[in-house]
Design a protein around this motif. Structure first.
Motif, PDB file in Angstrom:
ATOM      1  N   TYR A  44       0.825  -1.210   0.000  1.00 23.90           N
ATOM      2  CA  TYR A  44       0.000   0.000   0.000  1.00 23.90           C
ATOM      3  C   TYR A  44       0.862   1.264   0.000  1.00 23.90           C
ATOM      4  N   VAL A  45       1.935   1.272   0.780  1.00 21.22           N
ATOM      5  CA  VAL A  45       2.779   2.475   0.846  1.00 21.22           C
ATOM      6  C   VAL A  45       3.956   2.418  -0.136  1.00 21.22           C
ATOM      7  N   GLY A  46       4.156   1.267  -0.772  1.00 27.12           N
ATOM      8  CA  GLY A  46       5.216   1.156  -1.766  1.00 27.12           C
ATOM      9  C   GLY A  46       6.581   0.837  -1.206  1.00 27.12           C
ATOM     10  N   ALA A  47       6.632   0.216  -0.021  1.00 24.27           N
ATOM     11  CA  ALA A  47       7.909  -0.157   0.593  1.00 24.27           C
ATOM     12  C   ALA A  47       8.204  -1.638   0.359  1.00 24.27           C
ATOM     13  N   ARG A  48       9.467  -2.017   0.492  1.00 28.47           N
ATOM     14  CA  ARG A  48       9.855  -3.426   0.306  1.00 28.47           C
ATOM     15  C   ARG A  48       9.439  -4.276   1.500  1.00 28.47           C
ATOM     16  N   TYR A  49       9.580  -3.731   2.709  1.00 28.89           N
ATOM     17  CA  TYR A  49       9.350  -4.514   3.921  1.00 28.89           C
ATOM     18  C   TYR A  49       8.448  -3.751   4.896  1.00 28.89           C
ATOM     19  N   ALA A  50       7.697  -4.526   5.683  1.00 30.20           N
ATOM     20  CA  ALA A  50       6.901  -3.947   6.767  1.00 30.20           C
ATOM     21  C   ALA A  50       6.923  -4.911   7.945  1.00 30.20           C
ATOM     22  N   VAL A  51       6.945  -4.354   9.148  1.00 34.37           N
ATOM     23  CA  VAL A  51       6.972  -5.144  10.379  1.00 34.37           C
ATOM     24  C   VAL A  51       5.864  -4.631  11.290  1.00 34.37           C
ATOM     25  N   ALA A  52       4.879  -5.485  11.580  1.00 33.59           N
ATOM     26  CA  ALA A  52       3.757  -5.107  12.441  1.00 33.59           C
ATOM     27  C   ALA A  52       4.175  -5.183  13.904  1.00 33.59           C
ATOM     28  N   VAL A  53       3.787  -4.173  14.664  1.00 33.62           N
ATOM     29  CA  VAL A  53       4.167  -4.094  16.078  1.00 33.62           C
ATOM     30  C   VAL A  53       2.967  -3.646  16.915  1.00 33.62           C
ATOM     31  N   GLN A 212      15.535  -7.274   9.078  1.00 34.45           N
ATOM     32  CA  GLN A 212      15.887  -8.469   9.844  1.00 34.45           C
ATOM     33  C   GLN A 212      16.111  -8.126  11.316  1.00 34.45           C
ATOM     34  N   GLU A 213      16.708  -6.976  11.554  1.00 39.33           N
ATOM     35  CA  GLU A 213      16.948  -6.544  12.941  1.00 39.33           C
ATOM     36  C   GLU A 213      15.626  -6.275  13.653  1.00 39.33           C
ATOM     37  N   LEU A 214      14.693  -5.641  12.972  1.00 40.14           N
ATOM     38  CA  LEU A 214      13.386  -5.347  13.563  1.00 40.14           C
ATOM     39  C   LEU A 214      12.635  -6.624  13.928  1.00 40.14           C
ATOM     40  N   LEU A 215      12.706  -7.625  13.061  1.00 39.26           N
ATOM     41  CA  LEU A 215      12.016  -8.884  13.345  1.00 39.26           C
ATOM     42  C   LEU A 215      12.509  -9.501  14.648  1.00 39.26           C
ATOM     43  N   LYS A 216      13.818  -9.428  14.887  1.00 40.87           N
ATOM     44  CA  LYS A 216      14.362  -9.959  16.139  1.00 40.87           C
ATOM     45  C   LYS A 216      13.973  -9.094  17.335  1.00 40.87           C
TER      46      LYS A 216
END
Length: 382
Positions: A44-53, A212-216
């Motif tokens: 939707y925003v046109g980014a490669r990655y997203a991390v839900a928090v 990858q850092e955010l996922l951890k």
């Protein structure tokens, strides 16, 4: 007429059904709807990655952790924002500095940022957190030029602006949070936001290392990826590789987010329609000064400036219209004054605060309700 808040969620039967299906599924958390929401929001925003928090503040904190903000490092942000935009730096022991705003937009003034940067040696500052205030995007291309010149990272606080955009120097539309200019961007799914999940947030980025850092970091610093582990004892094995947090978003809230996302453009169009109606209503009304408009404005808020702000605020409440003030300048908060900031440091932000009022703006606001709001403002001024 029933009370009219400044903002509220719009929950459909489709939303309720989506949550119900999630509650009846095998996963309440860490399940497939989290990944689905991340993928669809990134698109939707046109980014490669997203991390839900878990919320927008957690998103900000994870960003500063992923960028390795250290005690004593200095980061610049706007004084006109919710305190979380500054607090995330303090969580890591960093020092928050502010640059004054452009009075026509209430966005951080990038010229003031440049002046601040040039007044100190190269390397004195480490990062910049611009805020897409009220839904109006910061010129992130110009922010990136500053960041590259002075060796800064950028976190774009886009909580107010999913679906918003600005046009860059190549006449290309740049969506808020698309990762073209900021290292990381963050969003909130608080009930008054464009996409409401009750609580929840998202981080977007184009950098795989930060992803990858955010996922951890959002899961206690733990990884289950064999490629990243020091050893692998079996299918049960996991490694805590650094100190992280429990900032996960559960599946039923992601299910609501997925459903809300389907109607995001419709809600954005209604917000822009309401803003155009306000603009027309106030065009010939002396004493009311709306903030600057723009084609890519996402209109989380519709802010006016008025001489007797408290008088109008109180009058509207008597008419059951619950306007709000966004925001009290962060540097005037007692906590930040204990750190050395004081009233008078950023006069344009303080002048803005003295006169700003957010009036009702949400997709389910009817024309009749909006006309009533305008009529009450006219009555007060007369």
């Amino acid at each position: 007429m029933p009370p009219i808040p400044y903002g509220r969620q719009h929950i459909t039967e489709e939303d309720i059904q989506a949550v119900t299906e999630a509650l009846r599924s095998d996963f309440l958390t860490q399940g497939p709807r989290v990944i689905e929401f991340e993928e669809k929001f990134a698109a939707y925003v046109g980014a490669r990655y997203a991390v839900a928090v878990s919320n927008g503040t957690a998103a900000l904190h994870l960003c500063t952790l992923a960028l390795h903000v250290q005690p004593g490092q200095r980061v610049i942000t706007s004084p006109i924002t919710f305190v979380a935009s500054a607090n995330c730096v303090r969580y890591c022991g960093g020092e928050v500095h502010f640059a004054d705003i452009d009075p026509t937009t209430a966005l951080i003034d990038l010229k003031a940022v440049r002046t601040l940067l040039e007044a100190h040696p190269q390397g004195y500052f480490h990062g910049l957190i611009p805020v897409d205030f009220a839904g109006l995007p910061v010129d992130m291309e110009e922010a990136r030029r500053l960041a590259d010149e002075f060796d800064l990272w950028i976190i774009e606080d886009a909580c107010h602006a999913p679906g918003g955009f600005f046009t860059d120097s190549q006449n290309q539309r740049q969506q808020c949070g698309n990762g073209q200019f900021a290292d990381l961007a963050i969003f909130s799914f608080h009930p008054v936001k464009h996409i409401a999940t009750g609580e929840g947030g998202m981080v977007t980025t184009n950098r795989e290392d930060l992803y990858q850092e955010l996922l951890k970091l959002r899961t206690h610093g733990i990884t289950k990826d064999p490629a990243q582990m020091q050893r692998h004892d079996g299918g049960w094995y996991m490694e805590m590789q650094e100190l992280g947090y429990n900032y996960r978003m559960p599946d039923m809230l992601c299910a609501l987010g997925i459903s809300q996302l389907r109607h995001a453009d419709e809600g954005l169009a209604r917000r822009q329609q309401l803003a155009a109606r306000y603009d027309a209503a106030f065009a010939d009304l002396p004493g009311v000064r709306p903030l600057a408009a723009a084609a890519g404005h996402a209109y989380h808020l519709y802010v006016i400036q008025i001489e007797d702000r408290k008088g109008l605020y109180d009058f509207l409440r008597e008419q059951q219209i619950y306007a709000q003030v966004h925001y009290i300048p962060v540097h005037t908060m007692p906590y930040y004054q204990e750190l050395g900031w004081k009233t008078g440091d950023f006069p344009r932000a303080e002048q803005y605060y003295a006169h700003c009022l957010s009036i009702p703006m949400f997709p389910s606001l009817t024309d009749e309700q909006q006309d009533y709001v305008v009529a009450c403002i006219r009555k007060f001024l007369s």
